[in-house]
Each structure stands twice: as structure tokens, then as C-alpha cells.
Design an enzyme around this catalytic site. Structure first.
Site, PDB file in Angstrom:
ATOM      1  N   ASP A 127      41.933  29.748  -5.228  1.00  0.00           N
ATOM      2  CA  ASP A 127      42.066  28.703  -6.248  1.00  0.00           C
ATOM      3  C   ASP A 127      42.938  27.591  -5.692  1.00  0.00           C
ATOM      4  O   ASP A 127      44.062  27.840  -5.250  1.00  0.00           O
ATOM      5  CB  ASP A 127      42.721  29.264  -7.514  1.00  0.00           C
ATOM      6  CG  ASP A 127      41.760  30.144  -8.292  1.00  0.00           C
ATOM      7  OD1 ASP A 127      40.541  30.014  -8.072  1.00  0.00           O
ATOM      8  OD2 ASP A 127      42.213  30.963  -9.104  1.00  0.00           O
ATOM      9  N   ASP A 155      28.693  32.445 -15.328  1.00  0.00           N
ATOM     10  CA  ASP A 155      29.675  33.291 -16.021  1.00  0.00           C
ATOM     11  C   ASP A 155      28.969  33.893 -17.229  1.00  0.00           C
ATOM     12  O   ASP A 155      28.452  33.154 -18.079  1.00  0.00           O
ATOM     13  CB  ASP A 155      30.865  32.455 -16.511  1.00  0.00           C
ATOM     14  CG  ASP A 155      31.659  31.851 -15.354  1.00  0.00           C
ATOM     15  OD1 ASP A 155      31.519  32.349 -14.218  1.00  0.00           O
ATOM     16  OD2 ASP A 155      32.415  30.892 -15.585  1.00  0.00           O
TER      17      ASP A 155
END
Length: 253
Positions: free
Chosen positions: A11, A130
Site C-alpha cells: 500500500d 471485491d
């Protein structure tokens, strides 16, 4: 048979890796270039950089970072997060990203998948999906898992392949961050629906979980914290998988 891939996810916020890492031998574990280089040296097959910087004005930082990473790393790397249009995707690829990962933008503008694929080839487009269970059905969510699109996972998987995607990054929202194992039920559900490679994401906690994902039909398995905090050693993981009959790349280990 193609080797199964192990992918590390980083990230990145304002050009720095966040969520912490635990590598004492790195001068600066917040530097994506150094961390990426380190991962490529210890046997990770691919890297995913997820830009979690919300603001558009920070895009320049990501472009510069992609350029630096491309110069230093000899394994494929994907950039995702905040890619809402063709221009951004195009700039990232031209600066050196091997692939771009699109999620919410793909749902809201499916022609974006085709546009990137036709310009740079399908191999450059990863569609991140997702999904989670809602009333017994796998549903597609956007906006970091916050918005139920009302789209069935099965329908979206078929559509992204038709539109020209080269890979599917499948994240189980139910499993993400739990370390309780990949969602093998979801992987098995998606596998017969598409010929595209499936990257399993969400739930890695131990080596057995990677094996389970591959046995369920995943082509690659992505993880973050288990690598960042050295809970799983990449070399040991690959040796474990090989011992259990999984074809993995061991050169350079």
C-alpha cells in the site's frame, strides 16, 4: 503448465509504503523502490502497488515512483488504486508499470477495460473484483468494499473477460485481513466461469492457505502483511508448495 505465482501487495500513500514492514536489513522500509527490490531478490514473483492516496494532485508522485521502480525491479509490477480514466492508466504504463489494476472505474465504465486492452494488450489490464456474500449470493462491491453494486459476481466475471481483461484479482471482503485462509469457496465458484488467470486475495495467514488457494483453482496468490512482517518466508513457502506438487518458480532463490 504455467508456474503458480506468489504476489506481494504494497500500500503506497504519497509515494511511501504504509501499513509497516518488518525488515531490519532495509535502510528505509517505507521506500517502495527499496522494498520492491528486496522482494524481487527474495523470490516474490510479482508486485502490486496499491495507491491509497485519495487526492488527484498526488498522482505525479505515483508516476515518478513507477518510473523509479521500473528502473530497479526486474519482476512484473502492477499499479492500482485511483485509476479512474484511460489517461491515468496510460501514463502509468508508459512510465513503466507492466499492468494496471482497475476496480470501481471498471464497474462504472466497463469500456475502460476494452480501451486499455486494445491500446496496450489484455496482459496490461487486471480487473480487481471485491466480492462478498449477500443473502447467499456472491455480490460485487466497489469503493473499497463499501458499495454493493447489485451486480452478481458470476455476471461480472464473464463480462470483464468479454471486455478484454487479462487477469482477475479476486478479493474476498469476508476474508480480507482475517488471516483465516483464502476464500476457496469463492475461487471454486469463479474458476469455471472464466479462462482468465485468477489472483486470489484476502485471508492469507499461513503457508497452507496458499496451497488451498492453488488447489481451489487460483493461478496466483496475493498477500501483504504475512510478507511485510516476515510471518511467512518466501523461500520456505515456495519449497513447501513444491513439496506438495505445486509448480512454482524456484530460480534465483
Amino acid at each position: 503448465m504455467l508456474a503458480k505465482r506468489i504476489i506481494a501487495c504494497l500500500d503506497v500513500k504519497d509515494g511511501r509504503v504504509v501499513k509497516g514492514t518488518n525488515f531490519e536489513n532495509l535502510r528505509d522500509s517505507g521506500d517502495p523502490v527499496e522494498l520492491g527490490k528486496f522482494y524481487s531478490e527474495i523470490g516474490i514473483d510479482e508486485l502490486v502497488f496499491l495507491d491509497i492516496t485519495a487526492s488527484v494532485e498526488k498522482r505525479k508522485t505515483m508516476l515518478e515512483l513507477v518510473e523509479k521502480v521500473a528502473e530497479q525491479i526486474d519482476i512484473p509490477f502492477t499499479v492500482g488504486g485511483g485509476i479512474h480514466d484511460f489517461e491515468t492508466a496510460s501514463e502509468l504504463i508508459l512510465r513503466g508499470a507492466d499492468k494496471v489494476s482497475i476496480n470501481t472505474a471498471a464497474v462504472e465504465n466497463p469500456s475502460l477495460i476494452t480501451q486499455i486492452a486494445q491500446t496496450f494488450g489484455s496482459q496490461a489490464v487486471v480487473v480487481a473484483i471485491d466480492a462478498k456474500r449477500v443473502d447467499g449470493e456472491f455480490m460485487v462491491f466497489t469503493y473499497s468494499g463499501k458499495k454493493n453494486t447489485g451486480i452478481l459476481l458470476r455476471d461480472w466475471v464473464v463480462e470483464v473477460e468479454k471486455r478484454g481483461a487479462g487477469e482477475i484479482l479476486l478479493t474476498s471482503i469476508d476474508r480480507d485481513g482475517t488471516k483465516s485462509g483464502y476464500d476457496t469457496e469463492m475461487i471454486r465458484f469463479v474458476r469455471p466461469l472464466t479462462t482468465l488467470p485468477i489472483i486470489a486475495s484476502g485471508g492469507a495467514g499461513k503457508m497452507e492457505h496458499f496451497l488451498e488457494a492453488f488447489l481451489a483453482g487460483a493461478d496466483a496468490a496475493l498477500a501483504a502483511s504475512v510478507f511485510h512482517f516476515r510471518e511467512i518466508d518466501v523461500r520456505e513457502l515456495k519449497e513447501y508448495l513444491k513439496k506438495h506438487g505445486v509448480n512454482v518458480r524456484l530460480e534465483g532463490l
